[in-house]
Design a protein around this motif. Sequence first.
Motif, PDB file in Angstrom:
ATOM      1  N   GLY A  12      -3.197 -38.248  17.013  1.00 16.63           N
ATOM      2  CA  GLY A  12      -2.100 -37.374  17.391  1.00 16.63           C
ATOM      3  C   GLY A  12      -2.551 -35.989  17.803  1.00 16.63           C
ATOM      4  N   SER A  13      -3.838 -35.678  17.583  1.00 16.87           N
ATOM      5  CA  SER A  13      -4.389 -34.371  17.939  1.00 16.87           C
ATOM      6  C   SER A  13      -5.891 -34.507  18.061  1.00 16.87           C
ATOM      7  N   ALA A  14      -6.518 -33.514  18.686  1.00 17.96           N
ATOM      8  CA  ALA A  14      -7.978 -33.522  18.797  1.00 17.96           C
ATOM      9  C   ALA A  14      -8.613 -33.468  17.414  1.00 17.96           C
ATOM     10  N   GLU A  15      -7.999 -32.702  16.522  1.00 17.13           N
ATOM     11  CA  GLU A  15      -8.523 -32.601  15.157  1.00 17.13           C
ATOM     12  C   GLU A  15      -8.483 -33.959  14.450  1.00 17.13           C
ATOM     13  N   GLU A  16      -7.364 -34.666  14.604  1.00 13.49           N
ATOM     14  CA  GLU A  16      -7.247 -35.985  13.978  1.00 13.49           C
ATOM     15  C   GLU A  16      -8.246 -36.965  14.580  1.00 13.49           C
ATOM     16  N   ALA A  17      -8.458 -36.881  15.894  1.00 14.00           N
ATOM     17  CA  ALA A  17      -9.427 -37.764  16.548  1.00 14.00           C
ATOM     18  C   ALA A  17     -10.826 -37.552  15.978  1.00 14.00           C
ATOM     19  N   CYS A  18     -11.210 -36.295  15.799  1.00 11.92           N
ATOM     20  CA  CYS A  18     -12.529 -35.995  15.246  1.00 11.92           C
ATOM     21  C   CYS A  18     -12.639 -36.459  13.796  1.00 11.92           C
ATOM     22  N   GLY A 155     -29.988 -38.816  29.300  1.00 10.26           N
ATOM     23  CA  GLY A 155     -30.656 -40.061  29.669  1.00 10.26           C
ATOM     24  C   GLY A 155     -29.625 -41.075  30.128  1.00 10.26           C
ATOM     25  N   ILE A 156     -30.020 -42.342  30.207  1.00 13.05           N
ATOM     26  CA  ILE A 156     -29.115 -43.383  30.669  1.00 13.05           C
ATOM     27  C   ILE A 156     -27.938 -43.497  29.704  1.00 13.05           C
ATOM     28  N   PHE A 157     -26.745 -43.146  30.167  1.00 15.36           N
ATOM     29  CA  PHE A 157     -25.528 -43.156  29.349  1.00 15.36           C
ATOM     30  C   PHE A 157     -25.702 -42.349  28.060  1.00 15.36           C
ATOM     31  N   GLU A 158     -26.540 -41.339  28.107  1.00 20.00           N
ATOM     32  CA  GLU A 158     -26.795 -40.504  26.935  1.00 20.00           C
ATOM     33  C   GLU A 158     -26.467 -39.053  27.275  1.00 20.00           C
ATOM     34  N   THR A 159     -25.669 -38.423  26.421  1.00 13.87           N
ATOM     35  CA  THR A 159     -25.279 -37.032  26.632  1.00 13.87           C
ATOM     36  C   THR A 159     -25.565 -36.213  25.383  1.00 13.87           C
ATOM     37  N   ALA A 160     -25.231 -34.939  25.460  1.00 13.94           N
ATOM     38  CA  ALA A 160     -25.442 -34.030  24.335  1.00 13.94           C
ATOM     39  C   ALA A 160     -24.383 -34.187  23.246  1.00 13.94           C
ATOM     40  N   LEU A 161     -23.396 -35.055  23.459  1.00 10.58           N
ATOM     41  CA  LEU A 161     -22.371 -35.275  22.444  1.00 10.58           C
ATOM     42  C   LEU A 161     -22.981 -35.908  21.201  1.00 10.58           C
ATOM     43  N   GLU A 162     -22.739 -35.283  20.059  1.00 12.49           N
ATOM     44  CA  GLU A 162     -23.182 -35.844  18.786  1.00 12.49           C
ATOM     45  C   GLU A 162     -22.161 -36.873  18.313  1.00 12.49           C
ATOM     46  N   PRO A 163     -22.563 -37.805  17.413  1.00 17.34           N
ATOM     47  CA  PRO A 163     -21.611 -38.795  16.908  1.00 17.34           C
ATOM     48  C   PRO A 163     -20.339 -38.132  16.369  1.00 17.34           C
ATOM     49  N   GLY A 164     -19.201 -38.604  16.841  1.00 20.87           N
ATOM     50  CA  GLY A 164     -17.929 -38.073  16.383  1.00 20.87           C
ATOM     51  C   GLY A 164     -17.413 -36.888  17.167  1.00 20.87           C
ATOM     52  N   GLU A 165     -18.237 -36.285  18.014  1.00 16.86           N
ATOM     53  CA  GLU A 165     -17.775 -35.147  18.799  1.00 16.86           C
ATOM     54  C   GLU A 165     -16.907 -35.598  19.965  1.00 16.86           C
ATOM     55  N   LEU A 166     -16.005 -34.711  20.353  1.00 14.22           N
ATOM     56  CA  LEU A 166     -15.051 -35.010  21.415  1.00 14.22           C
ATOM     57  C   LEU A 166     -15.131 -33.926  22.485  1.00 14.22           C
ATOM     58  N   LEU A 167     -15.312 -34.338  23.727  1.00 13.66           N
ATOM     59  CA  LEU A 167     -15.251 -33.401  24.848  1.00 13.66           C
ATOM     60  C   LEU A 167     -13.791 -33.018  25.067  1.00 13.66           C
ATOM     61  N   THR A 168     -13.482 -31.731  25.001  1.00 13.34           N
ATOM     62  CA  THR A 168     -12.087 -31.300  25.098  1.00 13.34           C
ATOM     63  C   THR A 168     -11.765 -30.538  26.377  1.00 13.34           C
ATOM     64  N   GLU A 169     -12.740 -29.845  26.959  1.00 10.45           N
ATOM     65  CA  GLU A 169     -12.445 -29.029  28.139  1.00 10.45           C
ATOM     66  C   GLU A 169     -13.672 -28.887  29.021  1.00 10.45           C
TER      67      GLU A 169
END
Length: 273
Positions: A12-18, A155-169
């Motif tokens: 229901g929110s970005a906070e809940e998603a994380c 890398g291949i399908f690899e980004t700086a996103l850590e496990p559980g992080e959400l791209l918001t903007e």
Amino acid sequence: MIPSSFTYKRAGSAEEACDLAAEYGEDAKYLAGGHSLLPLMKLRLAAPEVIIDLGGLRDLSYITDQGAHIAIGALTRHHDVEHSDLLAREVPLLAHAAGQVGDPQIRHRGTIGGSVAHGDAASDLPASLLALDATFVVRGTSGTRTVPATEFFRGIFETALEPGELLTEIQVPKPAAPGAWSFQKFTKRAIDWAIVGVAVQGNAVALVNMGSTPLRAAAVENALASGASIADAAALAAEGTSAGSDIHASKAYREHLARVLVRRALEEAAARS
């Protein structure tokens, strides 16, 4: 094929998603437009035990003028990016590139954030955002951080996103010369992934499908900065790349395409400026 069974959670929110992502860890995957995750699940190449649906997060769908940059919510659909009057005026490269993604059905469901987070080197928007020196805002349970596009794709399908992080903007600086842009790609069919693509904004040049990540064509940019002609700079387009060979094109053919498309893109950008 039918995907394996999974537990469905609707955030229901970005906070809940994380929080949900932190609770379920590596067993969970975010679902936005679904054009990256669902095909993998149907083929059993991905089998998450928990799906966290982000579709209800309406507050992450927006395009706003923030003065020096344009802020784009990660759940903004490709169609909305394509048809944004603000982007057409201030960052036409991005609006145009969004209109080249797939077909109308894909553009009405797919999200800009999903394309970026998937990290596919053959995607149009990651390379375009790389050429535009965009910054990505990422949220996790420990807070919010920003990552420059130049550091995001690892890398291949690899980004700086850590496990559980959400791209918001996504924050896109307003180009000094918004008209000096071009987007070129070569495909077998209009709706296909690019065999090779090029995004140009001024003297910034980014390449699609010329390595394991979207790439800045550093040799081309350095040559232009040193006063080289467009033809001479474009001849360096394949330097520093690692194009692969597959059923669609050989490494040598992709390198040839890069040189041709970079020259066309630079010439078009110069004509527009």
